[in-house]
Design an enzyme around this catalytic site. Structure first.
Site, PDB file in Angstrom:
ATOM      1  N   ASN A   1     -12.077  16.528  -1.116  1.00  0.00           N
ATOM      2  CA  ASN A   1     -12.849  15.288  -1.218  1.00  0.00           C
ATOM      3  C   ASN A   1     -14.330  15.602  -1.348  1.00  0.00           C
ATOM      4  O   ASN A   1     -14.833  16.526  -0.702  1.00  0.00           O
ATOM      5  CB  ASN A   1     -12.602  14.448   0.050  1.00  0.00           C
TER       6      ASN A   1
ATOM      7  N   LEU B   1      -6.396   7.761   1.757  1.00  0.00           N
ATOM      8  CA  LEU B   1      -5.008   8.167   1.520  1.00  0.00           C
ATOM      9  C   LEU B   1      -4.364   8.579   2.839  1.00  0.00           C
ATOM     10  O   LEU B   1      -4.990   9.264   3.660  1.00  0.00           O
ATOM     11  CB  LEU B   1      -4.980   9.306   0.504  1.00  0.00           C
TER      12      LEU B   1
ATOM     13  N   ARG C   1     -10.485   4.919  -2.026  1.00  0.00           N
ATOM     14  CA  ARG C   1      -9.323   4.526  -1.219  1.00  0.00           C
ATOM     15  C   ARG C   1      -9.021   5.618  -0.212  1.00  0.00           C
ATOM     16  O   ARG C   1      -9.128   6.806  -0.536  1.00  0.00           O
ATOM     17  CB  ARG C   1      -8.083   4.349  -2.099  1.00  0.00           C
TER      18      ARG C   1
ATOM     19  N   HIS D   1     -18.083  14.191  -0.620  1.00  0.00           N
ATOM     20  CA  HIS D   1     -18.702  13.202   0.265  1.00  0.00           C
ATOM     21  C   HIS D   1     -20.233  13.307   0.145  1.00  0.00           C
ATOM     22  O   HIS D   1     -20.783  14.403   0.306  1.00  0.00           O
ATOM     23  CB  HIS D   1     -18.266  13.476   1.712  1.00  0.00           C
TER      24      HIS D   1
ATOM     25  N   ARG E   1       0.825  -1.206   0.000  1.00  0.00           N
ATOM     26  CA  ARG E   1       0.000   0.000   0.000  1.00  0.00           C
ATOM     27  C   ARG E   1       0.867   1.268   0.000  1.00  0.00           C
ATOM     28  O   ARG E   1       0.591   2.220  -0.719  1.00  0.00           O
ATOM     29  CB  ARG E   1      -0.900  -0.026   1.240  1.00  0.00           C
TER      30      ARG E   1
ATOM     31  N   ASP F   1     -13.237  11.289   5.745  1.00  0.00           N
ATOM     32  CA  ASP F   1     -14.415  12.168   5.606  1.00  0.00           C
ATOM     33  C   ASP F   1     -14.460  13.199   6.726  1.00  0.00           C
ATOM     34  O   ASP F   1     -15.484  13.389   7.407  1.00  0.00           O
ATOM     35  CB  ASP F   1     -15.718  11.332   5.578  1.00  0.00           C
TER      36      ASP F   1
HETATM   37  C1  GRF Z   1     -20.211  10.816  -5.331  1.00  0.00           C
HETATM   38  O1  GRF Z   1     -21.459  10.682  -4.704  1.00  0.00           O
HETATM   39  C2  GRF Z   1     -19.129  11.189  -4.347  1.00  0.00           C
HETATM   40  O2  GRF Z   1     -19.562  12.011  -3.320  1.00  0.00           O
HETATM   41  C3  GRF Z   1     -18.771   9.846  -3.776  1.00  0.00           C
HETATM   42  O3  GRF Z   1     -18.764   8.997  -4.900  1.00  0.00           O
HETATM   43  C4  GRF Z   1     -19.710   9.472  -5.852  1.00  0.00           C
HETATM   44  C5  GRF Z   1     -19.011   9.596  -7.172  1.00  0.00           C
HETATM   45  O4  GRF Z   1     -19.920   9.675  -8.226  1.00  0.00           O
HETATM   46  N1  GRF Z   1     -17.539   9.905  -3.041  1.00  0.00           N
HETATM   47  P1  GRF Z   1     -19.432   9.765  -9.732  1.00  0.00           P
HETATM   48  O5  GRF Z   1     -18.416   8.642  -9.966  1.00  0.00           O
HETATM   49  O6  GRF Z   1     -18.807  11.111  -9.923  1.00  0.00           O
HETATM   50  O7  GRF Z   1     -20.658   9.587 -10.563  1.00  0.00           O
END
Ligand code: GRF
Length: 216
Positions: free
Chosen positions: A111, A97, A95, A113, A69, A165
């Site tokens: 990120n 990080l 993943r 979420h 990893r 997150d």
């Molecule tokens: C999104 O809902 C994002 O928040 C989450 O994964 C999803 C990605 O969607 N982490 P996409 O691949 O951009 O359609």
């Protein structure tokens, strides 16, 4: 000088598509210079190639093996560094990080979420109508929101930190949960907001960076 963005995806990449479309329409104020995935079959890689954006597959074998990893993260960081991005967007990158990776891109990794995250990094979030709901973290938060019987959830964009997150919030939008929602229908409505929000956040960060450079 353009504001350079690398996007990391593990799946469909519909948020990536929103960035690419905004770029084509001249509405992003930034350039997606690289798309990276840990999965060869991530459709996001195809989207990149369709837009003449560099696409890299950096596979992680034996994800539970620490040395493997660490080596994978080093390869990932080397590929990203080669494109000298101003910003790295984790956009459905499944993943976690490590701090070692994040310190190579200080203050540059954000990120997406698909749930509401609080400003204080805690376990509760206040909604706009004064309710307090649990903070949902991890890979199953859309289903978790339904399982807990919440009536509101949402999405957040935040700076990535070694805590999953968790990190300074850049933008957050609430999405109501409807009585007949399934995980799929709810996630699709959340993604509509996410796609709008990621374009706005990247544009804002690019503008802030340009303003800083002008002041120099
Ligand atoms: C999104 O809902 C994002 O928040 C989450 O994964 C999803 C990605 O969607 N982490 P996409 O691949 O951009 O359609």
């Amino acid at each position: 000088m353009s504001y350079r963005v690398a996007v990391l995806v593990s799946g469909s990449g519909s948020n990536l598509q929103a960035l690419l479309t905004a770029q084509v329409c001249g509405e992003l104020g930034a350039e997606v210079v690289l798309v990276v995935s840990d999965r060869a079959d991530a459709y996001g890689l195809q989207r990149a190639l369709q837009h003449n954006v560099a696409a890299a597959f950096v596979p992680l074998q034996r994800p539970r093996h620490m040395a493997t990893r660490t080596a994978w993260e080093q390869r990932l960081a080397a590929v990203i560094s080669a494109f000298t991005p101003d910003l790295v967007v984790l956009s459905g990158f499944m993943r976690v990080l490590s701090a070692a990776f994040l310190t190579r891109f200080p203050g540059q990794v954000i990120n997406q979420h698909p749930a509401l995250l609080p400003d204080d990094g805690g376990d509760m979030v206040c909604t706009s109508d004064g309710r307090v709901i649990p903070t949902l973290r991890g890979a199953h938060v859309v289903a978790d929101a339904l399982r807990l019987g919440l009536t509101v959830t949402g999405c957040t964009i935040h700076y990535a930190t070694p805590l999953v997150d968790n990190g300074p919030v850049l933008a957050r939008v609430e999405v109501p949960i409807l009585p007949d929602d399934t995980p799929e229908s709810l996630h699709e409505r959340i993604k509509v907001e996410e796609r709008r929000m990621i374009v706005e956040v990247v544009r804002d960060l690019a503008q802030q960076s340009a303003a800083r450079q002008e002041r120099r």
